[in-house]
Design a protein around this motif. Structure first.
Motif, mmCIF file in Angstrom:
data_model
loop_
_atom_site.group_PDB
_atom_site.id
_atom_site.type_symbol
_atom_site.label_atom_id
_atom_site.label_comp_id
_atom_site.label_asym_id
_atom_site.label_seq_id
_atom_site.Cartn_x
_atom_site.Cartn_y
_atom_site.Cartn_z
ATOM 1 N N UNK A 186 -0.795 -3.342 9.197
ATOM 2 C CA UNK A 186 -0.653 -2.820 8.051
ATOM 3 C C UNK A 186 -0.286 -1.390 7.833
ATOM 4 N N UNK A 187 -0.715 -0.548 8.944
ATOM 5 C CA UNK A 187 -0.623 0.694 8.897
ATOM 6 C C UNK A 187 0.831 0.972 9.253
ATOM 7 N N UNK A 188 1.521 0.219 10.076
ATOM 8 C CA UNK A 188 3.042 0.455 10.274
ATOM 9 C C UNK A 188 3.780 0.041 8.976
ATOM 10 N N UNK A 210 6.189 2.936 6.976
ATOM 11 C CA UNK A 210 7.572 2.828 6.778
ATOM 12 C C UNK A 210 7.845 2.565 5.195
ATOM 13 N N UNK A 211 6.579 2.259 4.353
ATOM 14 C CA UNK A 211 6.936 1.959 3.118
ATOM 15 C C UNK A 211 6.905 3.334 2.362
ATOM 16 N N UNK A 212 6.063 4.246 2.778
ATOM 17 C CA UNK A 212 6.012 5.589 2.258
ATOM 18 C C UNK A 212 7.310 6.188 2.571
ATOM 19 N N UNK A 213 7.765 6.258 3.443
ATOM 20 C CA UNK A 213 9.136 6.891 3.857
ATOM 21 C C UNK A 213 10.351 6.368 3.052
ATOM 22 N N UNK A 232 0.878 -1.159 0.059
ATOM 23 C CA UNK A 232 0.171 -0.143 0.083
ATOM 24 C C UNK A 232 0.852 1.270 -0.163
ATOM 25 N N UNK A 233 1.886 1.240 0.959
ATOM 26 C CA UNK A 233 2.819 2.694 1.275
ATOM 27 C C UNK A 233 3.550 2.793 -0.129
ATOM 28 N N UNK A 234 4.265 1.519 -0.708
ATOM 29 C CA UNK A 234 5.004 1.740 -1.909
ATOM 30 C C UNK A 234 4.379 2.069 -2.958
ATOM 31 N N UNK A 235 2.872 1.696 -3.327
ATOM 32 C CA UNK A 235 2.259 1.919 -4.464
ATOM 33 C C UNK A 235 1.954 3.577 -4.348
ATOM 34 N N UNK A 236 1.467 3.939 -3.357
ATOM 35 C CA UNK A 236 0.993 5.365 -3.074
ATOM 36 C C UNK A 236 2.330 6.294 -3.557
ATOM 37 N N UNK A 256 7.617 -2.577 -2.193
ATOM 38 C CA UNK A 256 6.573 -3.777 -2.454
ATOM 39 C C UNK A 256 7.236 -4.800 -2.614
ATOM 40 N N UNK A 257 8.007 -5.110 -3.507
ATOM 41 C CA UNK A 257 8.908 -6.495 -3.782
ATOM 42 C C UNK A 257 9.789 -6.704 -2.534
ATOM 43 N N UNK A 258 10.453 -6.045 -1.930
ATOM 44 C CA UNK A 258 11.172 -6.332 -0.760
ATOM 45 C C UNK A 258 10.430 -6.767 0.350
#
Length: 431
Positions: A364-366, A370-373, A248-252, A391-393
């Protein structure tokens, strides 16, 4: 006190060989918590974007806006499981009412501080309690389904229904927040979020008859309260859901960077909508299927598909290819989420399920925060599209953990893995 959930013969969902949404929605008393529950969880999808739009407007900085939103997300992820544990111990109503009041007041305080051009540290002080007090209505609804459908094959259908509801929330919420902040006033999104939380939360809390019963301790049936995180299977699911959050974070971030790089920023919403639509469609199908394979096996297979699909995202160099891959990734997420939530029923006693669900939601939120950052840093420092490596990693690492520890997802007899000194626990129908 022991209690047993009963249904009329005509309404018993377990009598049908193929459970479906029609049967699920005919469950007695379901609509009394579904409708207020939907209203109460809607603000969850509005909060982050409303903060970003308001703080960016008042400070002129996306960095400050993102930091304030991240503080809210991290505090929600850290505090949500404790709220779930309190709800299991003292009842959902006892936790929800003060929670929505605190959230409403902190959200309005954050709004006032932003409009007053307060320093960033002051915004952080308001953002932390705003996130920490986000009402975990989704896990509470899932816990109510668990009581209503205990032992029924409709549990998978209910998990699918809740996944679709969550996705619908994340489609409607951001659109509503954007419309309010741009067409009315930048503060309208956060003010509306606070109002919906208050009204929807109180209406949901008023439905006392459908909330899970609070466990009573007495004599030899005494059960010591322990965290649902003590269950090894729940810890495995937490890691699994962290990987989903990374998607979710990486896609955004990566979709926004990609559309910006090709000079079509307006396509960001379209591409993310395709991703969300894939999630919703697969969720609907997953709930309509009468599964014969064990949920542990379904989770491993589904998560493998998710990791493979997510690993291909960084190779996309055209809008059509990225849309197709996004649709595929979205279609792989819902089965993993649904199966993970379904496994909780066999791993965790009824008296600790709300907490278990909030651990997964918080994971999921955490993972998303982290992914967004990380994705943002990769997009700034490396090549365009490098954020898709997140998302891959995230999914590959989670898949390795899941495959290695999948034996811990087997249901324990009597759900005994949560309590300490469990040998003295007397099995009951509903804790």
């Amino acid at each position: 006190m022991e209690s047993t959930v009963t249904t009329e013969p005509a309404e018993n969902p377990s009598t049908s060989p193929r459970p479906g949404y029609g049967q699920l929605l005919r469950t007695r008393g379901a609509w009394t918590f579904l409708l207020p529950g939907f209203a109460a969880r809607q603000p969850f999808a509005m909060l982050t974007l409303s903060i970003v739009l308001l703080v960016q407007h008042t400070t002129g900085s996306y960095g400050a806006a993102g930091a304030a939103a991240a503080a809210t997300g991290v505090s929600m992820a850290l505090f949500a499981p404790y709220g779930g544990r309190l709800a299991d111990r003292y009842g959902q109503r006892a936790v929800l009412i003060p929670g929505v009041l605190v959230h409403t007041l902190s959200g309005l305080s954050l709004t006032a501080l932003a409009l007053a051009h307060a320093p960033l540290w002051a915004l952080f002080l308001a953002a932390v309690p705003t996130g920490a007090s986000v009402p975990q209505v989704g896990p509470m609804v899932r816990a109510r389904w668990g009581v209503k459908l205990q032992g029924s094959p409709l549990m998978t259908t209910a998990a699918a229904f809740e996944s679709v509801t969550d996705e619908l929330t994340f489609v409607v919420g951001p659109l509503l927040a954007t419309a309010l902040c741009t067409a009315v006033t930048p503060a309208a999104g956060l003010v509306t979020e606070a109002g919906l939380t208050l009204v929807g939360g109180l209406l949901f809390a008023a439905r006392k008859s459908t909330q899970p019963p609070v466990s009573r301790e007495s004599g030899h049936a005494r059960v010591r309260h322990a965290s649902a995180l003590r269950v090894p299977g729940v810890r495995v699911l937490v890691v699994t859901f962290l990987g989903i959050g990374s998607v979710f974070g990486g896609m955004q971030v990566s979709l926004a960077a990609f559309t910006e790089s090709i000079g079509e920023p307006g396509l960001n919403g379209v591409l993310y909508g395709v991703f969300a639509a894939g999630n919703m469609l697969s969720g609907i199908v997953c709930g309509a299927v009468a599964w014969k394979t064990a949920p542990q096996q379904r989770l491993v297979i589904g998560y493998t598909a998710l990791a493979v699909a997510a690993s291909a995202l960084w190779t996309a160099h055209s809008v059509l290819l990225l849309a197709a891959l996004g649709l595929l990734v979205g279609m792989c997420i819902a089965p993993a989420l649904i199966t993970g939530y379904t496994l909780v029923e066999g791993l965790v006693p009824a008296g600790a399920r709300t907490e278990a669900f909030t651990w997964l939601t918080g994971a999921v939120a955490l993972g998303q925060a982290a992914a967004v950052t990380v994705a943002g840093q990769l997009e700034d420092r490396l090549w365009g599209g490098s954020g898709f490596l997140v998302p891959m990693g995230g999914t590959v690492l989670a898949l390795v953990t899941l495959v290695t520890l999948r034996s811990r997802l087997a249901a324990r007899h009597g759900n005994r893995t949560v309590a300490r000194g469990v040998g003295h626990r007397v099995p009951v129908t509903v804790d």
